[in-house]
Design a protein around this motif. Sequence first.
Motif, PDB file in Angstrom:
ATOM      1  N   ASN A 132       0.804  -1.062   0.018  1.00 52.19           N
ATOM      2  CA  ASN A 132       0.080   0.054  -0.025  1.00 52.19           C
ATOM      3  C   ASN A 132       0.831   1.237   0.043  1.00 52.19           C
ATOM      4  O   ASN A 132       2.213   1.245   0.399  1.00 52.19           O
ATOM      5  N   CYS A 133       0.207   2.351  -0.388  1.00 48.37           N
ATOM      6  CA  CYS A 133       0.973   3.432  -0.628  1.00 48.37           C
ATOM      7  C   CYS A 133       0.402   4.743   0.219  1.00 48.37           C
ATOM      8  O   CYS A 133      -0.166   5.679  -0.477  1.00 48.37           O
ATOM      9  N   PHE A 134       0.017   4.641   1.330  1.00 46.03           N
ATOM     10  CA  PHE A 134      -0.546   5.615   1.983  1.00 46.03           C
ATOM     11  C   PHE A 134       0.263   6.822   2.516  1.00 46.03           C
ATOM     12  O   PHE A 134       1.374   6.652   3.227  1.00 46.03           O
ATOM     13  N   ALA A 135      -0.317   7.833   2.273  1.00 45.27           N
ATOM     14  CA  ALA A 135       0.378   9.270   2.598  1.00 45.27           C
ATOM     15  C   ALA A 135       0.594   9.585   3.936  1.00 45.27           C
ATOM     16  O   ALA A 135       1.406  10.206   4.527  1.00 45.27           O
ATOM     17  N   SER A 136      -0.560   8.997   4.822  1.00 44.30           N
ATOM     18  CA  SER A 136      -0.813   9.284   6.283  1.00 44.30           C
ATOM     19  C   SER A 136      -1.394   8.154   6.972  1.00 44.30           C
ATOM     20  O   SER A 136      -2.091   7.398   6.338  1.00 44.30           O
ATOM     21  N   LEU A 137      -1.214   8.279   8.248  1.00 43.71           N
ATOM     22  CA  LEU A 137      -1.908   7.241   9.054  1.00 43.71           C
ATOM     23  C   LEU A 137      -3.388   7.412   8.699  1.00 43.71           C
ATOM     24  O   LEU A 137      -4.031   6.484   8.889  1.00 43.71           O
ATOM     25  N   ALA A 138      -4.046   8.504   8.747  1.00 41.28           N
ATOM     26  CA  ALA A 138      -5.470   8.566   8.539  1.00 41.28           C
ATOM     27  C   ALA A 138      -5.958   8.080   7.242  1.00 41.28           C
ATOM     28  O   ALA A 138      -7.061   7.894   7.335  1.00 41.28           O
ATOM     29  N   GLU A 139      -4.915   7.795   6.455  1.00 45.33           N
ATOM     30  CA  GLU A 139      -5.599   6.839   5.089  1.00 45.33           C
ATOM     31  C   GLU A 139      -5.735   5.494   5.462  1.00 45.33           C
ATOM     32  O   GLU A 139      -6.196   4.527   4.684  1.00 45.33           O
ATOM     33  N   VAL A 140      -4.848   4.818   6.448  1.00 38.80           N
ATOM     34  CA  VAL A 140      -4.814   3.424   6.781  1.00 38.80           C
ATOM     35  C   VAL A 140      -6.166   3.026   7.366  1.00 38.80           C
ATOM     36  O   VAL A 140      -6.347   3.419   8.344  1.00 38.80           O
ATOM     37  N   MET A 178       1.698  -4.126   3.376  1.00 37.32           N
ATOM     38  CA  MET A 178       2.570  -3.383   3.791  1.00 37.32           C
ATOM     39  C   MET A 178       2.144  -2.009   3.949  1.00 37.32           C
ATOM     40  O   MET A 178       1.966  -1.215   2.918  1.00 37.32           O
ATOM     41  N   ASP A 179       1.900  -1.682   5.228  1.00 41.01           N
ATOM     42  CA  ASP A 179       1.416  -0.317   5.725  1.00 41.01           C
ATOM     43  C   ASP A 179       2.096   0.749   6.274  1.00 41.01           C
ATOM     44  O   ASP A 179       1.649   1.808   6.688  1.00 41.01           O
ATOM     45  N   HIS A 180       3.241   0.663   5.979  1.00 39.47           N
ATOM     46  CA  HIS A 180       4.315   1.805   6.236  1.00 39.47           C
ATOM     47  C   HIS A 180       3.851   2.950   5.509  1.00 39.47           C
ATOM     48  O   HIS A 180       3.601   2.622   4.134  1.00 39.47           O
ATOM     49  N   THR A 181       3.673   3.895   5.987  1.00 41.19           N
ATOM     50  CA  THR A 181       3.229   5.194   5.253  1.00 41.19           C
ATOM     51  C   THR A 181       4.429   5.727   4.259  1.00 41.19           C
ATOM     52  O   THR A 181       5.652   5.297   4.449  1.00 41.19           O
ATOM     53  N   LEU A 182       4.257   6.256   3.059  1.00 45.89           N
ATOM     54  CA  LEU A 182       5.256   6.866   2.364  1.00 45.89           C
ATOM     55  C   LEU A 182       6.264   7.987   3.201  1.00 45.89           C
ATOM     56  O   LEU A 182       7.338   7.775   2.454  1.00 45.89           O
ATOM     57  N   ASP A 183       6.122   8.428   4.090  1.00 44.61           N
ATOM     58  CA  ASP A 183       7.071   9.134   4.733  1.00 44.61           C
ATOM     59  C   ASP A 183       7.900   8.312   5.748  1.00 44.61           C
ATOM     60  O   ASP A 183       8.998   8.880   6.126  1.00 44.61           O
ATOM     61  N   CYS A 184       7.776   7.256   5.972  1.00 51.69           N
ATOM     62  CA  CYS A 184       8.334   6.171   6.811  1.00 51.69           C
ATOM     63  C   CYS A 184       9.511   5.866   6.072  1.00 51.69           C
ATOM     64  O   CYS A 184       9.739   5.291   4.864  1.00 51.69           O
ATOM     65  N   PHE A 185      10.817   5.706   6.767  1.00 53.63           N
ATOM     66  CA  PHE A 185      11.795   5.268   6.248  1.00 53.63           C
ATOM     67  C   PHE A 185      11.909   3.709   5.708  1.00 53.63           C
ATOM     68  O   PHE A 185      12.660   3.337   5.097  1.00 53.63           O
ATOM     69  N   GLN A 186      10.978   2.877   6.282  1.00 53.24           N
ATOM     70  CA  GLN A 186      10.900   1.679   6.032  1.00 53.24           C
ATOM     71  C   GLN A 186      10.204   1.320   4.808  1.00 53.24           C
ATOM     72  O   GLN A 186      10.188   0.269   4.304  1.00 53.24           O
ATOM     73  N   HIS A 187       9.350   2.413   4.249  1.00 50.99           N
ATOM     74  CA  HIS A 187       8.405   1.983   3.104  1.00 50.99           C
ATOM     75  C   HIS A 187       9.089   1.434   1.771  1.00 50.99           C
ATOM     76  O   HIS A 187       8.811   0.486   1.129  1.00 50.99           O
ATOM     77  N   LEU A 190      11.085  -1.911   2.081  1.00 49.55           N
ATOM     78  CA  LEU A 190      10.222  -3.219   2.075  1.00 49.55           C
ATOM     79  C   LEU A 190       9.711  -3.198   0.676  1.00 49.55           C
ATOM     80  O   LEU A 190       9.293  -4.296   0.141  1.00 49.55           O
ATOM     81  N   ALA A 191       9.072  -2.079  -0.003  1.00 49.43           N
ATOM     82  CA  ALA A 191       8.146  -2.179  -1.252  1.00 49.43           C
ATOM     83  C   ALA A 191       9.168  -2.847  -2.223  1.00 49.43           C
ATOM     84  O   ALA A 191       8.768  -3.580  -2.908  1.00 49.43           O
ATOM     85  N   ASP A 192      10.325  -2.359  -2.218  1.00 50.47           N
ATOM     86  CA  ASP A 192      11.636  -2.771  -3.195  1.00 50.47           C
ATOM     87  C   ASP A 192      11.668  -4.235  -3.071  1.00 50.47           C
ATOM     88  O   ASP A 192      11.681  -4.989  -3.981  1.00 50.47           O
ATOM     89  N   ALA A 193      11.936  -4.684  -1.683  1.00 42.46           N
ATOM     90  CA  ALA A 193      12.168  -6.022  -1.599  1.00 42.46           C
ATOM     91  C   ALA A 193      11.011  -6.878  -2.046  1.00 42.46           C
ATOM     92  O   ALA A 193      11.157  -8.007  -2.578  1.00 42.46           O
ATOM     93  N   MET A 194       9.497  -6.337  -1.783  1.00 43.40           N
ATOM     94  CA  MET A 194       8.577  -7.163  -2.257  1.00 43.40           C
ATOM     95  C   MET A 194       8.481  -7.380  -3.450  1.00 43.40           C
ATOM     96  O   MET A 194       8.106  -8.346  -4.143  1.00 43.40           O
ATOM     97  N   ALA A 195       8.785  -6.297  -4.143  1.00 49.12           N
ATOM     98  CA  ALA A 195       8.524  -6.149  -5.578  1.00 49.12           C
ATOM     99  C   ALA A 195       9.539  -7.075  -6.471  1.00 49.12           C
ATOM    100  O   ALA A 195       9.393  -7.769  -7.548  1.00 49.12           O
ATOM    101  N   GLU A 196      10.782  -7.106  -5.774  1.00 47.61           N
ATOM    102  CA  GLU A 196      11.729  -8.087  -6.262  1.00 47.61           C
ATOM    103  C   GLU A 196      11.551  -9.416  -6.147  1.00 47.61           C
ATOM    104  O   GLU A 196      11.546 -10.330  -6.977  1.00 47.61           O
ATOM    105  N   ASP A 197      10.766  -9.776  -4.955  1.00 44.52           N
ATOM    106  CA  ASP A 197      10.337 -11.225  -4.614  1.00 44.52           C
ATOM    107  C   ASP A 197       9.288 -11.758  -5.624  1.00 44.52           C
ATOM    108  O   ASP A 197       9.361 -12.682  -6.283  1.00 44.52           O
ATOM    109  N   ARG A 198       8.404 -10.687  -6.102  1.00 46.19           N
ATOM    110  CA  ARG A 198       7.400 -10.985  -6.868  1.00 46.19           C
ATOM    111  C   ARG A 198       7.965 -11.247  -8.187  1.00 46.19           C
ATOM    112  O   ARG A 198       7.583 -12.342  -8.981  1.00 46.19           O
TER     113      ARG A 198
END
Length: 205
Positions: A132-140, A178-187, A190-198
């Motif tokens: 997921n690509c949520f900009a803020s916690l309010a969107e989750v 994967m609900d780390h928000t876009l501003d989080c350093f983990q997003h 993790l998104a790259d690793a998941m995309a690579e696995d796919r």
Amino acid sequence: MPIESPATRCAWCSSDPLYQHYHDTEWGVPEYDPQALFEKLLLDGFQAGLSWLTILKKREHYRRVYRGFDPVFMAAQTDADLQVLLTDPGIVRNRLKVAAARQNARAWLQLAGREDPAAWLWQFVGGQPKINCFASLAEVPAQTAEAQAMSRALKQAGFSFVGPTICYAFMQATGMVMDHTLDCFQHAPLADAMAEDRAQCRHSE
């Protein structure tokens, strides 16, 4: 330990070092080990009505009293054993939650006797993490259609404390979503690793 340099984390993560370590190393990371999934499913049930940090602080004690969340040990507990647990300040002393842990261990063993419980749980997101690509916690969201489906299936399988909100929290914790928000350093990592696995999975087909 959490990274030492300043980092932007998801807004729900406090300054508590234990909470930060969980956020930085565990939350949102895909988990496929059945034993770890069982533990996290129960912990999310214990959280109902409480803060996740409260459960994190009790997790090691839970692991001791439940022998590493051994479902065979837990399923065999007697009513007298449950009464002893209710006197233990190291856990959440809620009668319904303590009874549900035994019930869920029995349901887990029945499920495991039929099929791979990890694959069964992951089926609700199609077997792959949803990025997921949520900009803020309010969107989750608090729950989703997938979490509602998991909740219904778990209840039909004999589990309790598995409402759709609990199931979505479980999905987030285990990296099914994967609900780390876009501003989080983990997003990004993790998104790259998941995309690579796919991509690797598609390449191997």
